[in-house]
Design a protein around this motif. Structure first.
Motif, mmCIF file in Angstrom:
data_model
loop_
_atom_site.group_PDB
_atom_site.id
_atom_site.type_symbol
_atom_site.label_atom_id
_atom_site.label_comp_id
_atom_site.label_asym_id
_atom_site.label_seq_id
_atom_site.Cartn_x
_atom_site.Cartn_y
_atom_site.Cartn_z
ATOM 1 N N LYS A 61 -0.544 -0.619 -4.633
ATOM 2 C CA LYS A 61 0.366 -0.283 -5.735
ATOM 3 C C LYS A 61 -0.064 -0.948 -7.042
ATOM 4 N N ASN A 62 -0.743 -2.081 -6.911
ATOM 5 C CA ASN A 62 -1.184 -2.808 -8.107
ATOM 6 C C ASN A 62 -2.306 -2.103 -8.850
ATOM 7 N N THR A 63 -3.085 -1.282 -8.150
ATOM 8 C CA THR A 63 -4.275 -0.745 -8.798
ATOM 9 C C THR A 63 -4.187 0.749 -9.088
ATOM 10 N N CYS A 64 -3.172 1.436 -8.532
ATOM 11 C CA CYS A 64 -3.051 2.873 -8.800
ATOM 12 C C CYS A 64 -2.212 3.069 -10.059
ATOM 13 N N PRO A 65 -2.742 3.818 -11.037
ATOM 14 C CA PRO A 65 -2.043 3.961 -12.319
ATOM 15 C C PRO A 65 -1.042 5.115 -12.338
ATOM 16 N N HIS A 118 6.173 8.626 -8.869
ATOM 17 C CA HIS A 118 6.369 10.040 -8.515
ATOM 18 C C HIS A 118 5.135 10.647 -7.851
ATOM 19 N N HIS A 119 4.025 9.902 -7.846
ATOM 20 C CA HIS A 119 2.847 10.391 -7.117
ATOM 21 C C HIS A 119 2.632 9.616 -5.813
ATOM 22 N N GLN A 120 3.478 8.634 -5.582
ATOM 23 C CA GLN A 120 3.201 7.729 -4.459
ATOM 24 C C GLN A 120 4.207 7.888 -3.317
ATOM 25 N N ILE A 121 3.680 7.771 -2.100
ATOM 26 C CA ILE A 121 4.551 7.745 -0.930
ATOM 27 C C ILE A 121 4.497 6.333 -0.350
ATOM 28 N N SER A 122 5.658 5.701 -0.238
ATOM 29 C CA SER A 122 5.701 4.378 0.385
ATOM 30 C C SER A 122 5.810 4.542 1.886
ATOM 31 N N TYR A 123 5.440 3.514 2.594
ATOM 32 C CA TYR A 123 5.508 3.572 4.054
ATOM 33 C C TYR A 123 6.771 2.873 4.542
ATOM 34 N N HIS A 124 7.775 3.669 4.852
ATOM 35 C CA HIS A 124 9.014 3.104 5.373
ATOM 36 C C HIS A 124 9.038 3.314 6.882
ATOM 37 N N SER A 125 8.867 2.219 7.619
ATOM 38 C CA SER A 125 8.804 2.337 9.083
ATOM 39 C C SER A 125 10.012 3.050 9.657
ATOM 40 N N ASP A 126 11.194 2.727 9.122
ATOM 41 C CA ASP A 126 12.406 3.304 9.719
ATOM 42 C C ASP A 126 12.440 4.830 9.569
ATOM 43 N N VAL A 163 9.533 14.966 15.934
ATOM 44 C CA VAL A 163 8.652 15.608 14.946
ATOM 45 C C VAL A 163 7.330 14.842 14.864
ATOM 46 N N LEU A 164 6.235 15.578 14.865
ATOM 47 C CA LEU A 164 4.912 14.966 14.753
ATOM 48 C C LEU A 164 4.659 14.599 13.288
ATOM 49 N N PRO A 165 4.588 13.290 12.950
ATOM 50 C CA PRO A 165 4.437 12.912 11.533
ATOM 51 C C PRO A 165 3.054 13.297 11.009
ATOM 52 N N PRO A 166 2.942 13.598 9.704
ATOM 53 C CA PRO A 166 1.641 13.884 9.103
ATOM 54 C C PRO A 166 0.683 12.707 9.313
ATOM 55 N N THR A 167 -0.606 13.022 9.423
ATOM 56 C CA THR A 167 -1.566 11.945 9.718
ATOM 57 C C THR A 167 -1.756 10.982 8.557
ATOM 58 N N LEU A 168 -1.293 11.335 7.377
ATOM 59 C CA LEU A 168 -1.413 10.346 6.304
ATOM 60 C C LEU A 168 -0.383 9.234 6.485
ATOM 61 N N TYR A 201 0.824 -1.195 0.000
ATOM 62 C CA TYR A 201 0.000 0.000 0.000
ATOM 63 C C TYR A 201 0.865 1.254 0.000
ATOM 64 N N VAL A 202 0.423 2.230 -0.772
ATOM 65 C CA VAL A 202 1.137 3.510 -0.828
ATOM 66 C C VAL A 202 0.102 4.635 -0.726
ATOM 67 N N TYR A 203 0.544 5.829 -0.368
ATOM 68 C CA TYR A 203 -0.334 6.985 -0.452
ATOM 69 C C TYR A 203 -0.112 7.610 -1.821
ATOM 70 N N CYS A 204 -1.191 7.846 -2.559
ATOM 71 C CA CYS A 204 -1.053 8.461 -3.879
ATOM 72 C C CYS A 204 -1.631 9.870 -3.834
ATOM 73 N N ASP A 205 -0.869 10.851 -4.258
ATOM 74 C CA ASP A 205 -1.364 12.228 -4.149
ATOM 75 C C ASP A 205 -2.340 12.587 -5.278
ATOM 76 N N LYS A 206 -2.487 11.714 -6.243
ATOM 77 C CA LYS A 206 -3.511 11.897 -7.277
ATOM 78 C C LYS A 206 -4.824 11.249 -6.824
ATOM 79 N N CYS A 207 -4.707 10.022 -6.326
ATOM 80 C CA CYS A 207 -5.890 9.342 -5.792
ATOM 81 C C CYS A 207 -6.299 9.986 -4.466
#
Ligand SMILES: [Zn+2]
Length: 396
Positions: free
Chosen positions: A307-311, A315-323, A333-338, A295-301
């Motif tokens: 990741k399989n379904t967002c076209p 460059h529009h996607q943010i991956s979730y890197h725990s580290d 720093v307070l991380p963004p809620t997304l 799963y990624v956050y897409c700034d267009k969607c």
């Protein structure tokens, strides 16, 4: 400490204790005993025990000069006491003492002897050149707490289909939440094995557990989810993690194991020319293994997508890197809620930096719209209120 039985003693560490407890509880079946030389060689050759995949010989070879001298002196049939942290852990009746090559052992576990590989350096110092086999009896053998919790949850809702999910939740972010929710959708009971590491890296175990409980209790049908601890000792190291996870999950009564697409162990097993992974090579372990999408956050969607379904492309996607999310938190720093739910960020920051504000009340009154003068505020509340301000859309 001297053994109450006047036995000779061997010193073992807590990781060995954890592995031996799993073995005794039947959670590593088909491995059910400390293997002798012949049994070890068979597993190395075939990768199987009784026709079922097991990744390496299950042996005990504690390091240290004192252990080495004792091991050399032991005779078959003799009883030896295993000590851990100055306490008697188990009595073992010697079957055989045999030589092993610690470097070979490291390669069997990690798939490499490269000292820069995570865990290799720490593990190599734990392994001696003599291994001991034989039956052992754990002195204070308590029934596995995790087993009890799972059985209870199972009977409460009469669950027929159970899915296991292993995660460190370090920290618990939005993609984890989606992963959990998605997995829960197709099963009666979800067992989350929260990994309890031996090294002191990342967030405290209790903070991670609190976050997970908060999410489950407030945002999921909580009778369908149970959290149990899994001590993540060296036997689960990289190379073999998925196989061991599958074995343990199956022995806890799960029908399915779901792993994340970006699971550390998974990539290593995809050989370059085909999609064949370790999962397809497993034999005789009766559990379904599914790989969830990433799963990624897409700034267009403008939402969390697979990741399989967002076209829209990377460059529009943010991956979730725990580290990286953890790094923000560790710097205060307070991380963004997304990236991470605000209640969870607030909880983590208030635990990581207790009493960091010189005058919290003053900050409250100066920066935030507050109602009464007599309200008592915690640092956690302060972060939550601050987040509301970040999310205010005027004057941006
Ligand atoms: Zn998109």
């Amino acid at each position: 400490m001297i053994s109450s039985r006047k036995n000779k003693t061997l010193l073992i560490d807590t990781e060995a204790v954890s592995a031996l407890e799993l073995l005794k509880d039947g959670l590593l079946t088909p491995a059910t005993k400390l293997m002798n030389k012949k049994e070890s060689e068979d597993v190395l050759k075939s990768g199987l025990i009784n026709g079922q995949t097991f990744p390496f010989p299950f042996i005990l070879a504690p390091s240290g000069n004192m252990n080495h001298e004792i091991l050399k002196s032991l005779k078959p049939g003799e009883e030896v006491t295993l000590l851990s942290n100055d306490e008697e852990f188990a009595y073992l009746t010697v079957e055989e003492v045999f030589e092993i090559d610690p470097k070979e052992r490291i390669i069997q576990i990690y798939g490499t002897s490269d000292l820069s590989h995570p865990g290799v350096d720490a593990t190599i110092s734990r392994i001696g050149t003599l291994a001991i086999s034989g039956n052992f009896k754990i002195i204070n053998n308590k029934i596995s707490e995790s087993k009890r919790l799972i059985d209870e949850a199972k009977s409460k809702i009469n669950a027929k289909h159970i899915t296991a999910l292993m995660m460190a939740a370090n920290p618990l972010h939005r993609a984890h939440e989606r992963f959990i929710r998605q997995t829960l959708d197709s099963t009666d009971l979800l067992v989350i094995f929260l990994l309890k590491p031996y090294s002191e890296t990342g967030l405290d175990f209790q903070i991670r557990k609190d976050s997970l409980e908060f999410f489950i209790n407030n945002f999921l049908t909580k009778n369908n989810v149970v959290i149990v601890h899994l001590e993540n000792s060296y036997i689960f190291a990289g190379y073999n993690e998925i196989i061991l996870d599958a074995i343990v999950a199956k022995n806890y009564g799960c029908n399915r194991l779901t792993i994340g697409r970006n699971h550390a162990g998974l990539g290593m097993f995809y050989d370059s020319n085909s999609d064949k992974s370790i999962i397809d090579k497993m034999v005789g372990i009766d559990i379904e293994i599914t790989v969830a999408s990433e799963y990624v956050y897409c700034d267009k969607c403008t939402t969390l997508v697979s990741k399989n379904t967002c076209p829209h492309g990377q460059h529009h996607q943010i991956s979730y890197h725990s580290d990286s999310i953890l790094e923000l938190l560790e710097l205060g720093v307070l991380p963004p809620t997304l990236l991470i739910r605000k209640e969870i960020s607030a909880h983590i920051l208030s635990k990581l930096f207790p009493n960091r504000f010189k005058n919290l009340e003053k900050l409250y009154y100066d920066l935030l719209p507050v109602e009464g003068l007599l309200e008592e505020h915690t640092e956690k509340d302060f972060y939550l209120e601050l987040m509301k301000l970040y999310q205010t859309t005027s004057l941006t």
